[in-house]
Structure formats: structure tokens, C-alpha cells
Design a protein around this motif. Structure first.
Motif, PDB file in Angstrom:
ATOM      1  N   GLN A   1       8.945   6.119 -43.262  1.00  0.00           N
ATOM      2  CA  GLN A   1       8.446   5.598 -41.996  1.00  0.00           C
ATOM      3  C   GLN A   1       9.544   4.817 -41.267  1.00  0.00           C
ATOM      4  O   GLN A   1       9.719   4.954 -40.057  1.00  0.00           O
TER       5      GLN A   1
ATOM      6  N   ARG B   1      11.146   5.773 -37.640  1.00  0.00           N
ATOM      7  CA  ARG B   1      11.196   4.827 -36.516  1.00  0.00           C
ATOM      8  C   ARG B   1      12.624   4.685 -35.998  1.00  0.00           C
ATOM      9  O   ARG B   1      12.867   4.587 -34.795  1.00  0.00           O
TER      10      ARG B   1
ATOM     11  N   LYS C   1      13.512   7.708 -34.022  1.00  0.00           N
ATOM     12  CA  LYS C   1      12.854   7.680 -32.712  1.00  0.00           C
ATOM     13  C   LYS C   1      13.599   6.761 -31.749  1.00  0.00           C
ATOM     14  O   LYS C   1      13.787   7.088 -30.573  1.00  0.00           O
TER      15      LYS C   1
ATOM     16  N   VAL D   1       5.416  11.112 -37.872  1.00  0.00           N
ATOM     17  CA  VAL D   1       5.182   9.658 -37.855  1.00  0.00           C
ATOM     18  C   VAL D   1       3.702   9.377 -38.124  1.00  0.00           C
ATOM     19  O   VAL D   1       3.354   8.520 -38.941  1.00  0.00           O
TER      20      VAL D   1
ATOM     21  N   ARG E   1       2.023   7.617 -41.512  1.00  0.00           N
ATOM     22  CA  ARG E   1       1.205   6.404 -41.342  1.00  0.00           C
ATOM     23  C   ARG E   1      -0.160   6.582 -41.988  1.00  0.00           C
ATOM     24  O   ARG E   1      -0.672   5.680 -42.659  1.00  0.00           O
TER      25      ARG E   1
END
Length: 69
Positions: A26, A30, A33, A44, A48
Motif C-alpha cells: 500500500q 501511494r 501514485k 489501491v 485496502r
């Protein structure tokens, strides 16, 4: 994406390891991104949700273990 039934078959230690692996993924997603390098944006959401599934199963297993003691 794994199902909750798959996670229920694992031990709490295995789930903790899987949770750590997913949290690292994760973080990397991030980071990708933020730098504009993320190709698969749906990953993503899946990561999650898997984290949430694992946390739910771990909480349930620890609650059952506490109730038995």
C-alpha cells in the motif's frame, strides 16, 4: 484479492505477516501514485480491502481466544 475464508484458514501469525506485506504494498502504491508512475489504480482499492479483511479476521480470532481463556 483473497477472500475472508482464505484468511480464516491462516493462523494469527501468518495473518500478521500478510498484513505487514500488504501495508508495504500500500505504501509503495501511494508512492507510485504521488510520483505519477501508478498504472493499475484499482490495485489501491483491492489492497485496502484486503487489509480490512485481515484486520477483521484477526480481531475475531483474538476475541475468540480471549473468550476461551
Amino acid at each position: 484479492m483473497a477472500k475472508a475464508q482464505d484468511f480464516r484458514a491462516m493462523t494469527v501469525d501468518q495473518l500478521d505477516d500478510e498484513l505487514l506485506k500488504l501495508k508495504k504494498e500500500q505504501f509503495n502504491l501511494r508512492f507510485q501514485k504521488a510520483t505519477g508512475q501508478l498504472d493499475n489504480t484499482s490495485r489501491v482499492r483491492l489492497v485496502r480491502r484486503d487489509i480490512a479483511r485481515i484486520r477483521t479476521v484477526v480481531t475475531t480470532k483474538r476475541g475468540e481466544a480471549a473468550a476461551k481463556v
